[in-house]
Design an enzyme around this catalytic site. Sequence first.
Site, mmCIF file in Angstrom:
data_model
loop_
_atom_site.group_PDB
_atom_site.id
_atom_site.type_symbol
_atom_site.label_atom_id
_atom_site.label_comp_id
_atom_site.label_asym_id
_atom_site.label_seq_id
_atom_site.Cartn_x
_atom_site.Cartn_y
_atom_site.Cartn_z
ATOM 1 N N LYS A 110 35.329 22.682 8.045
ATOM 2 C CA LYS A 110 36.731 22.390 8.338
ATOM 3 C C LYS A 110 37.214 23.194 9.535
ATOM 4 O O LYS A 110 37.949 22.702 10.389
ATOM 5 C CB LYS A 110 37.587 22.697 7.115
ATOM 6 N N ARG B 106 29.819 12.855 5.402
ATOM 7 C CA ARG B 106 29.085 12.284 4.276
ATOM 8 C C ARG B 106 29.798 11.031 3.826
ATOM 9 O O ARG B 106 30.852 10.677 4.346
ATOM 10 C CB ARG B 106 29.040 13.281 3.116
ATOM 11 N N GLU C 150 46.041 27.099 7.008
ATOM 12 C CA GLU C 150 46.853 26.221 7.854
ATOM 13 C C GLU C 150 48.233 26.053 7.253
ATOM 14 O O GLU C 150 48.430 26.176 6.028
ATOM 15 C CB GLU C 150 46.188 24.869 8.051
#
Length: 676
Positions: A126, A302, A210
């Site tokens: 990420k 994925r 975040e």
Amino acid sequence: MDPSLMPGTPLFDKILVANRGEIACRVIRSARRLGIRTVAVYSQADADAQHVRQADEAWPIGGPRPQESYLRGDAIIEAALQSGARAIHPGFGFLSENADFADAVAAAGVVFIGPSGSSMRRMGSKAGAKELMQAAGVPVVPGYTGEDQSPQLLAREAERIGFPLMIKAAHGGGGKGMRVVHGPGEFLPNLESCQREAAGAFGRDRVLLERYVRSPRHIEIQVFGDSHGNVIHLNERECSAQRRYQKVLEESPSPFLTPELRAAMGAAAVQAARAIDYANAGTVEFIVAPDGAFYFMEINTRLQVEHPVTEMVTGLDLVEWQLRVAAGEPLPLAQEQVPQRGHAIEVRLYAEDPEAGFLPGSGKLEQLRLPAPSAHVRVDSGVVEGDTVSIFYDPMIAKLIVHDEDRASALARMREALAQCDIAGPKSNIAFLERLVRHPAIVDASIDTGYLDRHLDEFVPAADDAIDPLHLLAAATAQLLLQERAQAAGAAASADPGSPWALADGWRLGHAGKRHLAFLHRGRRVLLAAHGSGGEYRIEVDGHGSVVSGARLADGVLSARFDDLAHRFLVRAGSRRLLLHDGQRRLQLEPVEVYLREGGTQAAQDDRLRAPMPGRVVVVRAGPGESVVAGQELLVVEAMKMELALKAPRDGVVASLGAAAGDFVEADAVLLTLEP
């Protein structure tokens, strides 16, 4: 020719599926359709699992915990080499986004059915993906993605970003290792818990921070690339219905997107994939603000859990696409050729108890009834009736996917499909899902990612909710008819079938045909009295009587007139349960003759902390002699890849501990006792 391909046969001749449960079964299904033999791997806990039974062969790889089996890349690669598998499909979760594993597979001369390790390192994390998107000009949410993971620095970065903020596992997904923190005092405990959960679920504890965007929608774009430089997207899925960041309903197309916003987000997702020469299936996830502004959230390198939604609206097999791309073929379609038809919705059936805070469950599936597959209904499952939901893995039982010409019709299909579901053994979230798909926020498509957590009481009934009187009458009627049927069968088999004691009419000496019924509903006893037989009754509850006439129970359907109003119910009965469904709501009762629990006093319970489910103790925060206050976290138990904090029920002093960190414990085991 690629040496991993066999002349005269399609694609690979044999692949290994490095996963378990429904995704392993789903990959095996597509491989078999394409003439590809499959190799499964399994842990000690999964020796009898469905993916083991469905594969052409299966190899053991270790102990029951993921770290002892499904996260052991060396054992999986060795199984592939020993079995002669030419490629490895990682499914989702476990090692699917592990770049080191992808590299090791390639180094062993086996094809990894997914992106390269180098692409994963840029996109799979990420943190790395966010930095990449920012450099490519894609909007990102302000935050911290650095490698320095010291608690002190992370706390300073949290102050800089501002609260509320989100802590996320950098190498994870599926809501694991994710917390919203509302103030500085909550930061370090949540950070520690996230890191433990991330390490247990994904093998790495790195996190990112975040800013938390208020009232966002969660919309993701399915992308696909090949080794010939082609990259396209297969449109979007909306996953805004979430509980604690775990998706509970996914759909396509998004009812929120305009054609212009769809085009902009699709172009941004393709640009991101092209920037790193991405190959195979991936998903670019965005947070979308109420005004339509969208921000990059993460990239999953994925196949997603919710990929069947895209398959239903496009008519494509994404696993087949993965296999073809991994074998070196170009993408089967160009962007303008991607079909889009109708509306699809997916929900996930879990072994969990919504009324107990969604505690994951485990145990034998004594009964598992799911709707019959059709052109409108798809069921992806890794278990069948009689299988066991293990404490070691995600407690998903099945994914239920429906498709129809528009959203309203698809919702109606989902309601009908859920009404046909029945699970006995571990508790399930079926009733929760039925409320979900009828809720105005879902019907009106006005839900945001935090709605369920803010309004959970609208989806989960209160513990003291009363039973609908009509439903209780129907349950009693069904039970009476079942008793009479059982008595009639017993009488027919007896030595004297004409005896009045063998008749099924409710008559007993001195009782004038009166029968008493008792049920348990959420631990409370409900008493009724009935007169009559053969579908004609007077039933009394709490001093009020109702007349039931014309009652018939056939093929699992009860039809009757209740005080002259006719109603119809689906009925499923077992040795310890009675389930009724009126087409909108379900009622489950336990006949008291089979099971009656007379609990002890609440004061006695308040002296003990018990394990809410089988699991492993990961943290013990207090010892004998220590004073504690009500609500203080005393232990943390890990089960089903999630952490459960156990808190002090009252002020007191710890008398004894029943478990230490690292111990495996059974449900209801006493973990800590307070002094009286």
